[in-house]
Design an enzyme around this catalytic site. Structure first.
Site, PDB file in Angstrom:
ATOM      1  N   HIS A 214       0.846  -1.195   0.000  1.00  0.00           N
ATOM      2  CA  HIS A 214       0.000   0.000   0.000  1.00  0.00           C
ATOM      3  C   HIS A 214       0.880   1.243   0.000  1.00  0.00           C
ATOM      4  CE1 HIS A 214      -0.220   0.475   4.724  1.00  0.00           C
ATOM      5  NE2 HIS A 214       1.002   0.236   4.305  1.00  0.00           N
TER       6      HIS A 214
ATOM      7  N   CYS B 183       5.998   6.291   4.310  1.00  0.00           N
ATOM      8  CA  CYS B 183       4.857   5.537   3.767  1.00  0.00           C
ATOM      9  C   CYS B 183       4.221   6.236   2.569  1.00  0.00           C
ATOM     10  CB  CYS B 183       3.807   5.318   4.844  1.00  0.00           C
ATOM     11  SG  CYS B 183       4.387   4.300   6.220  1.00  0.00           S
TER      12      CYS B 183
ATOM     13  N   HIS C  37       4.943   0.217  -0.260  1.00  0.00           N
ATOM     14  CA  HIS C  37       5.695  -0.777   0.509  1.00  0.00           C
ATOM     15  C   HIS C  37       4.711  -1.851   0.944  1.00  0.00           C
ATOM     16  CE1 HIS C  37       3.939   1.930   3.469  1.00  0.00           C
ATOM     17  NE2 HIS C  37       3.997   0.931   4.344  1.00  0.00           N
TER      18      HIS C  37
ATOM     19  N   HIS D 137       3.358  -5.356   3.572  1.00  0.00           N
ATOM     20  CA  HIS D 137       3.267  -5.959   4.897  1.00  0.00           C
ATOM     21  C   HIS D 137       2.726  -7.385   4.793  1.00  0.00           C
ATOM     22  CE1 HIS D 137       3.850  -2.126   6.995  1.00  0.00           C
ATOM     23  NE2 HIS D 137       2.963  -1.584   6.175  1.00  0.00           N
TER      24      HIS D 137
ATOM     25  N   ASP E 156      -5.074 -10.646  -0.853  1.00  0.00           N
ATOM     26  CA  ASP E 156      -3.739 -11.239  -0.821  1.00  0.00           C
ATOM     27  C   ASP E 156      -2.960 -10.937  -2.108  1.00  0.00           C
ATOM     28  OD1 ASP E 156      -1.718 -12.724   0.447  1.00  0.00           O
ATOM     29  OD2 ASP E 156      -2.272 -14.536  -0.657  1.00  0.00           O
ATOM     30  N   HIS E 157      -1.703 -10.542  -1.933  1.00  0.00           N
ATOM     31  CA  HIS E 157      -0.797 -10.237  -3.041  1.00  0.00           C
ATOM     32  C   HIS E 157      -1.378  -9.162  -3.977  1.00  0.00           C
ATOM     33  CE1 HIS E 157       1.266 -13.789  -1.565  1.00  0.00           C
ATOM     34  NE2 HIS E 157       2.316 -13.424  -2.296  1.00  0.00           N
TER      35      HIS E 157
ATOM     36  N   GLU F 119      -0.600  -5.000  11.510  1.00  0.00           N
ATOM     37  CA  GLU F 119       0.159  -4.607  10.323  1.00  0.00           C
ATOM     38  C   GLU F 119       1.622  -5.019  10.452  1.00  0.00           C
ATOM     39  OE1 GLU F 119      -0.423  -0.725   7.926  1.00  0.00           O
ATOM     40  OE2 GLU F 119       1.222  -0.310   9.330  1.00  0.00           O
TER      41      GLU F 119
END
Length: 289
Positions: A148, A167, A173, A175, A213-214, A260
């Site tokens: 994100h 950020c 980046h 998580h 996801d991904h 996170e």
């Protein structure tokens, strides 16, 4: 001074989900692999939370005494047992995680000032029981990996950097998000369940894990095209996505917790939990040791 203390215990046991009034095929359809004979096992981890005043020795209770009570009333009877046969109540109501937690409460409430029983069936599934008749809480944990960028599209890059720091960098980046979803409901007197566990897991997978996801959340999830995907906003969106699916399986969405990173996490509550949260905010705070 009031304090809540926790005592940990553990036991290993097996169980089987099988209702005698159903046919073999009906049991398989309802409980899947959990209906297989002769059953399957878990290493259960139990936390007993107790509330009391500090005495002159700086203790709520003598933990050695607590240990012996838990062993006598619970773990010595359940360890290396087939739960369906271990206690009479498990012959009438299946020994699900939530029903075991309630049954442990019943065994301990006359001996210890308990305020909560938490029972882990394994690290990704646990139940909480607070002594409220047949009401219990069931939590599953899972994870998804996503990237994100924290930046408001209506602000300049410089302003976003002032607000969000690193950020806000253009390429984002990622998580490995850890997600915990808690539901609340009444324990069924026959199945021992507050909701079908397979359906619960499927709702979380279908509405959250698989879509998220991904992904690059800002670009792949339409909601975050205009909403900054902070941990808080992600948790709120997950809550909103799950409210109806959880209701359809006969339970209430109680809480969503999103971790996170080891340093950052947040919790949001379902609509049905709002009143209880407001009430808890007015209750005296207790130290936890």
């Amino acid at each position: 001074m009031k304090c809540i203390i926790d005592r940990r215990a553990q036991f290993s046991a097996s169980h089987r989900y099988y209702l005698s009034e159903l046919s073999e095929a009906e049991n398989v359809e309802r409980f899947g692999a959990c209906s297989r004979s002769p059953g399957h096992g878990h290493n259960y981890v139990l936390y007993v939370s107790m509330l009391g005043d500090l005495d002159e020795y700086g203790m709520v209770l003598n933990l050695s005494d607590v240990k012996h009570v838990i062993k006598r009333e619970v773990t010595s009877q359940l360890d290396f047992s087939f739960l369906n046969d271990a206690w009479d109540e498990f012959q009438q109501t299946l020994p699900t995680t939530e029903h075991i937690a309630r049954s442990i409460w019943k065994r301990l409430e006359s001996h210890l000032p308990i305020v909560k029983i938490r029972l882990y069936e394994h690290p990704e599934l646990w139940a909480d029981y607070l002594g409220n008749n047949m009401e219990a809480y069931l939590t599953i944990s899972t994870h998804f990996s996503a990237a994100h960028r924290l930046a408001r599209p209506d602000l300049s890059y410089e302003t976003n950097c002032e607000i969000y720091g690193k950020c806000a960098r253009p390429n984002g980046h990622g998580h490995n998000y850890h997600l915990e979803v808690t539901i609340k409901g009444e324990i069924d007197p026959r199945t021992g369940m507050i909701a079908d566990l397979v359906a619960f897991q499927k709702a979380v997978d279908d509405y959250v894990v698989e879509p998220f996801d991904h992904t690059f959340l800002n670009k792949d999830i339409p909601y975050f095209e205009k909403v900054v995907p902070t941990a808080e906003n992600i948790a709120v969106h997950i809550r909103d996505l799950l409210e109806d699916p959880i209701g359809q399986i006969g339970a209430q969405l109680y809480k969503v917790k999103l971790i996170e990173s080891p340093n950052n996490s947040c919790e949001v509550y379902g609509a049905s939990a709002t009143d209880s949260i407001a009430l808890s905010m007015r209750e005296p705070a207790f130290a936890k040791v």
